[in-house]
Design a protein around this motif. Structure first.
Motif, PDB file in Angstrom:
ATOM      1  N   UNK A   1      11.291   5.555   5.527  1.00 33.85           N
ATOM      2  CA  UNK A   1      11.575   4.451   6.450  1.00 33.85           C
ATOM      3  C   UNK A   1      11.031   3.129   5.903  1.00 33.85           C
ATOM      4  N   UNK A   2       9.834   3.176   5.320  1.00 30.65           N
ATOM      5  CA  UNK A   2       9.252   1.983   4.690  1.00 30.65           C
ATOM      6  C   UNK A   2      10.179   1.473   3.590  1.00 30.65           C
ATOM      7  N   UNK A   3      10.687   2.394   2.780  1.00 29.70           N
ATOM      8  CA  UNK A   3      11.594   2.014   1.704  1.00 29.70           C
ATOM      9  C   UNK A   3      12.897   1.438   2.226  1.00 29.70           C
ATOM     10  N   UNK A   4      13.528   2.129   3.176  1.00 31.53           N
ATOM     11  CA  UNK A   4      14.799   1.645   3.727  1.00 31.53           C
ATOM     12  C   UNK A   4      14.632   0.300   4.420  1.00 31.53           C
ATOM     13  N   UNK A   5      13.463   0.069   5.002  1.00 28.07           N
ATOM     14  CA  UNK A   5      13.197  -1.216   5.686  1.00 28.07           C
ATOM     15  C   UNK A   5      12.921  -2.342   4.686  1.00 28.07           C
ATOM     16  N   UNK A   6      12.701  -1.994   3.423  1.00 26.43           N
ATOM     17  CA  UNK A   6      12.397  -3.012   2.428  1.00 26.43           C
ATOM     18  C   UNK A   6      11.015  -3.620   2.609  1.00 26.43           C
ATOM     19  N   UNK A   7      10.108  -2.804   3.099  1.00 28.69           N
ATOM     20  CA  UNK A   7       8.780  -3.285   3.434  1.00 28.69           C
ATOM     21  C   UNK A   7       8.012  -3.794   2.221  1.00 28.69           C
ATOM     22  N   UNK A   8       8.080  -3.065   1.119  1.00 27.68           N
ATOM     23  CA  UNK A   8       7.339  -3.464  -0.080  1.00 27.68           C
ATOM     24  C   UNK A   8       7.808  -4.828  -0.573  1.00 27.68           C
ATOM     25  N   UNK A   9       9.112  -5.023  -0.599  1.00 32.72           N
ATOM     26  CA  UNK A   9       9.677  -6.288  -1.074  1.00 32.72           C
ATOM     27  C   UNK A   9       9.560  -7.400  -0.042  1.00 32.72           C
ATOM     28  N   UNK A  10       9.286  -7.031   1.188  1.00 27.85           N
ATOM     29  CA  UNK A  10       9.119  -8.044   2.232  1.00 27.85           C
ATOM     30  C   UNK A  10      10.427  -8.579   2.784  1.00 27.85           C
ATOM     31  N   UNK A  11      11.428  -7.729   2.841  1.00 32.92           N
ATOM     32  CA  UNK A  11      12.732  -8.164   3.371  1.00 32.92           C
ATOM     33  C   UNK A  11      12.738  -8.101   4.877  1.00 32.92           C
TER      34      UNK A  11
ATOM     35  N   UNK B   1       4.798   2.659 -10.635  1.00 35.90           N
ATOM     36  CA  UNK B   1       3.781   1.717 -11.113  1.00 35.90           C
ATOM     37  C   UNK B   1       4.403   0.649 -12.003  1.00 35.90           C
ATOM     38  N   UNK B   2       5.253   1.069 -12.926  1.00 36.42           N
ATOM     39  CA  UNK B   2       5.894   0.128 -13.852  1.00 36.42           C
ATOM     40  C   UNK B   2       6.706  -0.911 -13.084  1.00 36.42           C
ATOM     41  N   UNK B   3       7.511  -0.450 -12.147  1.00 39.77           N
ATOM     42  CA  UNK B   3       8.328  -1.373 -11.359  1.00 39.77           C
ATOM     43  C   UNK B   3       7.444  -2.298 -10.523  1.00 39.77           C
ATOM     44  N   UNK B   4       6.385  -1.756  -9.957  1.00 36.34           N
ATOM     45  CA  UNK B   4       5.484  -2.578  -9.148  1.00 36.34           C
ATOM     46  C   UNK B   4       4.854  -3.685  -9.999  1.00 36.34           C
ATOM     47  N   UNK B   5       4.331  -3.327 -11.158  1.00 33.27           N
ATOM     48  CA  UNK B   5       3.662  -4.323 -11.991  1.00 33.27           C
ATOM     49  C   UNK B   5       4.636  -5.306 -12.634  1.00 33.27           C
ATOM     50  N   UNK B   6       5.901  -4.967 -12.657  1.00 33.30           N
ATOM     51  CA  UNK B   6       6.945  -5.915 -13.096  1.00 33.30           C
ATOM     52  C   UNK B   6       7.442  -6.765 -11.925  1.00 33.30           C
ATOM     53  N   UNK B   7       6.866  -6.531 -10.766  1.00 32.18           N
ATOM     54  CA  UNK B   7       7.227  -7.225  -9.536  1.00 32.18           C
ATOM     55  C   UNK B   7       8.673  -6.924  -9.110  1.00 32.18           C
ATOM     56  N   UNK B   8       9.146  -5.743  -9.419  1.00 35.61           N
ATOM     57  CA  UNK B   8      10.480  -5.298  -9.005  1.00 35.61           C
ATOM     58  C   UNK B   8      10.334  -4.454  -7.736  1.00 35.61           C
ATOM     59  N   UNK B   9       9.955  -5.153  -6.672  1.00 35.66           N
ATOM     60  CA  UNK B   9       9.580  -4.482  -5.431  1.00 35.66           C
ATOM     61  C   UNK B   9      10.774  -3.873  -4.701  1.00 35.66           C
ATOM     62  N   UNK B  10      11.951  -4.435  -4.856  1.00 37.86           N
ATOM     63  CA  UNK B  10      13.152  -3.842  -4.252  1.00 37.86           C
ATOM     64  C   UNK B  10      13.401  -2.460  -4.861  1.00 37.86           C
TER      65      UNK B  10
ATOM     66  N   UNK C   1       0.815  -1.226   0.000  1.00 40.67           N
ATOM     67  CA  UNK C   1       0.000   0.000   0.000  1.00 40.67           C
ATOM     68  C   UNK C   1       0.849   1.276   0.000  1.00 40.67           C
ATOM     69  N   UNK C   2       1.895   1.413   0.833  1.00 39.27           N
ATOM     70  CA  UNK C   2       2.675   2.666   0.779  1.00 39.27           C
ATOM     71  C   UNK C   2       3.266   2.945  -0.603  1.00 39.27           C
ATOM     72  N   UNK C   3       3.784   1.924  -1.271  1.00 41.10           N
ATOM     73  CA  UNK C   3       4.362   2.128  -2.607  1.00 41.10           C
ATOM     74  C   UNK C   3       3.278   2.501  -3.612  1.00 41.10           C
ATOM     75  N   UNK C   4       2.138   1.828  -3.555  1.00 42.85           N
ATOM     76  CA  UNK C   4       1.050   2.138  -4.485  1.00 42.85           C
ATOM     77  C   UNK C   4       0.448   3.508  -4.199  1.00 42.85           C
ATOM     78  N   UNK C   5       0.343   3.849  -2.928  1.00 38.25           N
ATOM     79  CA  UNK C   5      -0.148   5.181  -2.558  1.00 38.25           C
ATOM     80  C   UNK C   5       0.787   6.256  -3.111  1.00 38.25           C
ATOM     81  N   UNK C   6       2.085   6.050  -2.920  1.00 42.15           N
ATOM     82  CA  UNK C   6       3.072   7.010  -3.413  1.00 42.15           C
ATOM     83  C   UNK C   6       3.020   7.123  -4.932  1.00 42.15           C
TER      84      UNK C   6
END
Length: 129
Positions: free
Chosen positions: A119-129, A68-77, A10-15
């Protein structure tokens, strides 16, 4: 299209949404976009500021489309990297400029919200790290 969606995305898609569509706002009403950003009326009402806002927001929209492009390519990192860097650097600069232009409440909001996204990005939250 959203078959891999998880709540942590959600944070990445919201952004991506805010940057893509919020960046387009200045083309319809540059003055209102600048006021919402936190700039004072003395800047927002200046015709020359419109061109600067259009140029800036074209880049903002481009970043949103990239997210959006990176998200839909599943490039979550990569999404996390954009969140981390934009949230930290652009958020800090935006907050500083808005503060210096006399809108401390909007500056504080920008600092806190961009800091959380960073902080969400640095934590790797979107990618699930």
């Amino acid at each position: 299209m959203f078959e891999n969606f998880e709540l942590r995305h959600i944070p990445a898609l919201f952004t991506a949404t805010v940057m893509t569509f919020g960046g387009m706002w200045s083309f319809f009403d540059a003055r209102a976009a600048m006021l919402e950003f936190g700039l004072p009326d003395r800047i927002a009402s200046t015709p020359a500021a419109n061109a600067v806002m259009h140029i800036n927001n074209a880049r903002t929209t481009s970043f949103g489309i990239c997210m959006y492009t990176l998200y839909f390519r599943n490039e979550l990192v990569a999404c996390d990297t954009i969140l981390a860097i934009l949230g930290a650097y652009a958020g800090l600069v935006d907050s500083y400029v808005v503060w210096k232009e006399g809108n401390p409440r909007k500056a504080a909001f920008r600092l806190v919200s961009s800091g959380l996204l960073s902080a969400v990005g640095f934590a790797g939250w979107t990618a699930g790290r």
